[in-house]
Structure formats: C-alpha cells, structure tokens
Design an enzyme around this catalytic site. Structure first.
Site, mmCIF file in Angstrom:
data_model
loop_
_atom_site.group_PDB
_atom_site.id
_atom_site.type_symbol
_atom_site.label_atom_id
_atom_site.label_comp_id
_atom_site.label_asym_id
_atom_site.label_seq_id
_atom_site.Cartn_x
_atom_site.Cartn_y
_atom_site.Cartn_z
ATOM 1 N N ASP A 35 -111.866 -34.499 -30.030
ATOM 2 C CA ASP A 35 -111.221 -35.610 -29.315
ATOM 3 C C ASP A 35 -110.052 -35.152 -28.441
ATOM 4 O O ASP A 35 -109.381 -35.981 -27.828
ATOM 5 C CB ASP A 35 -110.701 -36.656 -30.316
ATOM 6 C CG ASP A 35 -111.778 -37.683 -30.697
ATOM 7 O OD1 ASP A 35 -112.755 -37.828 -29.940
ATOM 8 O OD2 ASP A 35 -111.612 -38.336 -31.741
ATOM 9 N N ARG B 224 -107.591 -36.012 -36.207
ATOM 10 C CA ARG B 224 -106.934 -35.671 -34.938
ATOM 11 C C ARG B 224 -105.537 -35.065 -35.129
ATOM 12 O O ARG B 224 -104.882 -34.706 -34.138
ATOM 13 C CB ARG B 224 -106.839 -36.915 -34.031
ATOM 14 C CG ARG B 224 -108.196 -37.498 -33.646
ATOM 15 C CD ARG B 224 -108.090 -38.459 -32.471
ATOM 16 N NE ARG B 224 -107.717 -37.779 -31.231
ATOM 17 C CZ ARG B 224 -107.463 -38.396 -30.074
ATOM 18 N NH1 ARG B 224 -107.531 -39.721 -30.023
ATOM 19 N NH2 ARG B 224 -107.146 -37.713 -29.000
ATOM 20 N N ARG C 98 -103.575 -48.286 -34.340
ATOM 21 C CA ARG C 98 -103.184 -46.880 -34.408
ATOM 22 C C ARG C 98 -101.651 -46.749 -34.527
ATOM 23 O O ARG C 98 -101.135 -46.477 -35.591
ATOM 24 C CB ARG C 98 -103.696 -46.138 -33.174
ATOM 25 C CG ARG C 98 -105.227 -46.155 -33.033
ATOM 26 C CD ARG C 98 -105.882 -45.324 -34.109
ATOM 27 N NE ARG C 98 -107.335 -45.297 -34.002
ATOM 28 C CZ ARG C 98 -108.021 -44.431 -33.281
ATOM 29 N NH1 ARG C 98 -107.395 -43.522 -32.563
ATOM 30 N NH2 ARG C 98 -109.340 -44.468 -33.279
ATOM 31 N N HIS D 205 -106.795 -49.112 -28.843
ATOM 32 C CA HIS D 205 -105.603 -48.569 -28.174
ATOM 33 C C HIS D 205 -105.235 -49.536 -27.054
ATOM 34 O O HIS D 205 -106.131 -50.098 -26.401
ATOM 35 C CB HIS D 205 -105.926 -47.223 -27.502
ATOM 36 C CG HIS D 205 -105.765 -46.013 -28.362
ATOM 37 N ND1 HIS D 205 -106.589 -44.917 -28.229
ATOM 38 C CD2 HIS D 205 -104.855 -45.683 -29.321
ATOM 39 C CE1 HIS D 205 -106.209 -43.971 -29.079
ATOM 40 N NE2 HIS D 205 -105.167 -44.416 -29.757
ATOM 41 N N CYS E 291 -107.961 -42.444 -20.899
ATOM 42 C CA CYS E 291 -107.869 -41.625 -22.116
ATOM 43 C C CYS E 291 -107.809 -40.144 -21.791
ATOM 44 O O CYS E 291 -107.210 -39.370 -22.537
ATOM 45 C CB CYS E 291 -109.089 -41.849 -23.004
ATOM 46 S SG CYS E 291 -109.242 -43.492 -23.641
HETATM 47 N N1 LIG Z 1 -106.409 -43.197 -24.873
HETATM 48 C C1 LIG Z 1 -107.477 -43.476 -25.544
HETATM 49 N N2 LIG Z 1 -107.813 -44.709 -25.746
HETATM 50 N N3 LIG Z 1 -108.193 -42.468 -26.064
HETATM 51 C C2 LIG Z 1 -109.429 -42.564 -26.694
HETATM 52 C C3 LIG Z 1 -109.450 -41.836 -27.992
HETATM 53 C C4 LIG Z 1 -110.814 -41.716 -28.562
HETATM 54 C C5 LIG Z 1 -110.856 -41.030 -29.887
HETATM 55 N N4 LIG Z 1 -112.198 -40.822 -30.301
HETATM 56 C C6 LIG Z 1 -110.118 -41.833 -30.936
HETATM 57 O O1 LIG Z 1 -110.707 -42.737 -31.476
HETATM 58 O O2 LIG Z 1 -108.974 -41.579 -31.248
#
Ligand SMILES: NC(=[NH2+])NCCC[C@H](N)C(=O)O
Length: 280
Positions: free
Chosen positions: A70, A95, A141, A170, A264
C-alpha cells in the site's frame, strides 16, 4: 461564462507501485481473492506521474519497500504544511512500517521539522489543507484526538469531520479541495453534524453524486485549474468544466483494487515561505 482558473505550481511526493498487490483487506474495496496486475499498476501510475510533470509540477519519489503493497498511496505517509511534517501513524499493523519509511525520506531530504505522531493519523488521507484551514476526517482511520495534534504541529486551525460510510473510509475519498476556498464532496459520507458544518463553510461546494463518489471521482488532485480525477467520474468532470476547471480523466483501475485513486497516490509538499531575498 465560467471563471478563468489559474494553476499554481505544486510539489508532490509519489511512490512507484513496484510492489503493489492486494494481499490483505483493510477497506471494503480490497479483495485479496481478486487478481492484481502489478505491471499494469506501474504503467497506469507512470501516466499520472508524467501528467503532473507535463502540467509543470515537480514530483519527488520515495523508494518503494518490498512487503508494503500500500506504500503507493503516498498521500497517507504524512501531512506537510509550511515545511513542517507530521508523519503518519497507521491504524492497521499491515501499514505500520510505512511511517518510518516516509519519515526517513523527509529527514534525508532536508526537512528539519519532522514530527513522529503520537496519535493515529493517516496523513493526507484524512487531512486536507484548504487555504488557511485543515479539513480533518475521523471515523475509520485517523483518531479524533489526532486532530488537536495536527493543529499544534502544523500550525493551522482544524475542522473535524466525521465519516460514517465504510466505502469512504478516508476523507480524501469523500471530499476534494479544488482551490483555497472551494471544495467538492459527497454528503452521504458524512454525519449529519459534519454535513451541516460543510454546508455552512462551503455553501457553493460542488456536490458529487453517489455514483461518482463510488468511482473515486472525489479522490482528485487540483492545482487550482486542472483537476485530475478518475476517468469514470463523468458527471463530476462535466460539473467541474462548468465551473471553469479543466478536468483530466485518469485510469488507475489497478490501484482502485486497493481502495484508492489519484489523490491517494499524491502527497503535496508545502514548503515554508522562502526567506526574503533568499532562493526557493
Ligand atoms: N489516501 C487514500 N485514501 N489512500 C488509500 C489507501 C488504500 C489502502 N489500501 C488502505 O486501505 O489504507
């Protein structure tokens, strides 16, 4: 006659998706059972990288780390304002190791104010700089308590917004900053209270349809004139053009499988104002 829009030169940080794949699931878009094509992801990403440069922007690159699929979503690595860097502190263990990788890049590249975050925050995934303020997402998040830390470290007032729909986990999947005081967003992604806040702050905002939000049309990058967004968000592109912006459709279908699109992949580096008489 639509307003004449002017672009401002930007400085971005990106990460080539050399190790991109989907082998875990931390958002509803990710399906490890679905095959991914890393070579195609790289090809699509290269197009976006070239496009920014054709538009006159500067793009720096951070080295992708094997085992961090990612990491291509560079927006999540940090938030940079006035040369101050607030490094991400990822919500999910998968991550977590991206944070030190991004931190090391900033330290190696001459940033002197690099702050490791105490609270969980996912960089520009949830922090969007809009003129003098920071629009800050929470709900999935970035923790609510992180917002005060961002305000303190980055030195700009934060407006907290609560996300309620897991598809838009997000802030940058539900809202995009078009210009210092202009935004576009999908109201359905926000709590009633946050919808009221947005209506009050941005009465003329461009309201996106659910279909265009689902196509990741709001995961867009604007330089004040050109708006790079998912090519499948057709209605949004028309509405942007009516407002005098130049929408540019981008195909990032592979990176869509990880739950991201244009924004992203793009972290904006906002430098401190140059010293009077000094070189930039
Ligand atoms: N800025 C963003 N929305 N980034 C996408 C992140 C995707 C990543 N797979 C996650 O779920 O964390």
């Amino acid at each position: 006659m639509p307003i004449q829009r002017t672009a401002r030169r930007r400085h971005y940080l990106m990460c080539r998706p050399s190790h991109f794949t989907v082998d875990y699931r931390i958002n509803p878009w990710m399906d490890p059972a679905k095959p991914t094509d890393t070579a195609l992801a790289v090809l699509q990403w290269e197009r976006l990288y070239a496009l920014f440069q054709e538009l006159g922007h500067t793009v720096e690159l951070v080295e992708p780390v094997p085992g961090l699929p990612d990491m291509v979503y560079a927006a999540n690595g940090a938030t940079v304002l006035n040369g101050r860097v607030l490094v991400a502190n990822f919500r999910h263990a998968e991550r977590a190791a991206e944070a030190p990788a991004y931190q090391a890049w900033f330290e190696r590249n001459g940033y002197t104010e690099v702050h490791a975050a105490r609270h969980v925050n996912e960089g520009e995934g949830d922090y969007l700089v809009a003129g003098d303020r920071i629009l800050a997402g929470t709900g999935f998040r970035t923790h609510r308590a992180a917002h005060a830390e961002a305000e303190h470290v980055l030195g700009a007032p934060v407006v907290s917004l609560t996300l309620v729909d897991p598809r838009f986990y997000h802030l940058d999947t539900a809202l995009a900053v078009l210009d210092d005081d202009e935004i576009m967003y999908f109201p359905g992604a926000f709590s009633a209270e946050s919808r009221a806040t947005l209506r009050e702050l941005y009465p003329d905002a461009l309201i996106a349809t659910e279909a265009d939000a689902e196509a990741f049309g709001l995961n867009a990058v604007s330089d004040g004139r050109h708006v790079l967004l998912s090519q499948t968000a057709r209605d949004l592109a028309d509405r942007l053009a009516e407002r005098g912006f130049e929408p540019i459709g981008v195909d990032l279908s592979e990176l869509f499988k990880g739950g991201g699109s244009v924004k992203c992949c793009t972290l904006e580096l906002r430098h401190a104002a140059p010293a009077p008489g000094g070189a930039q």
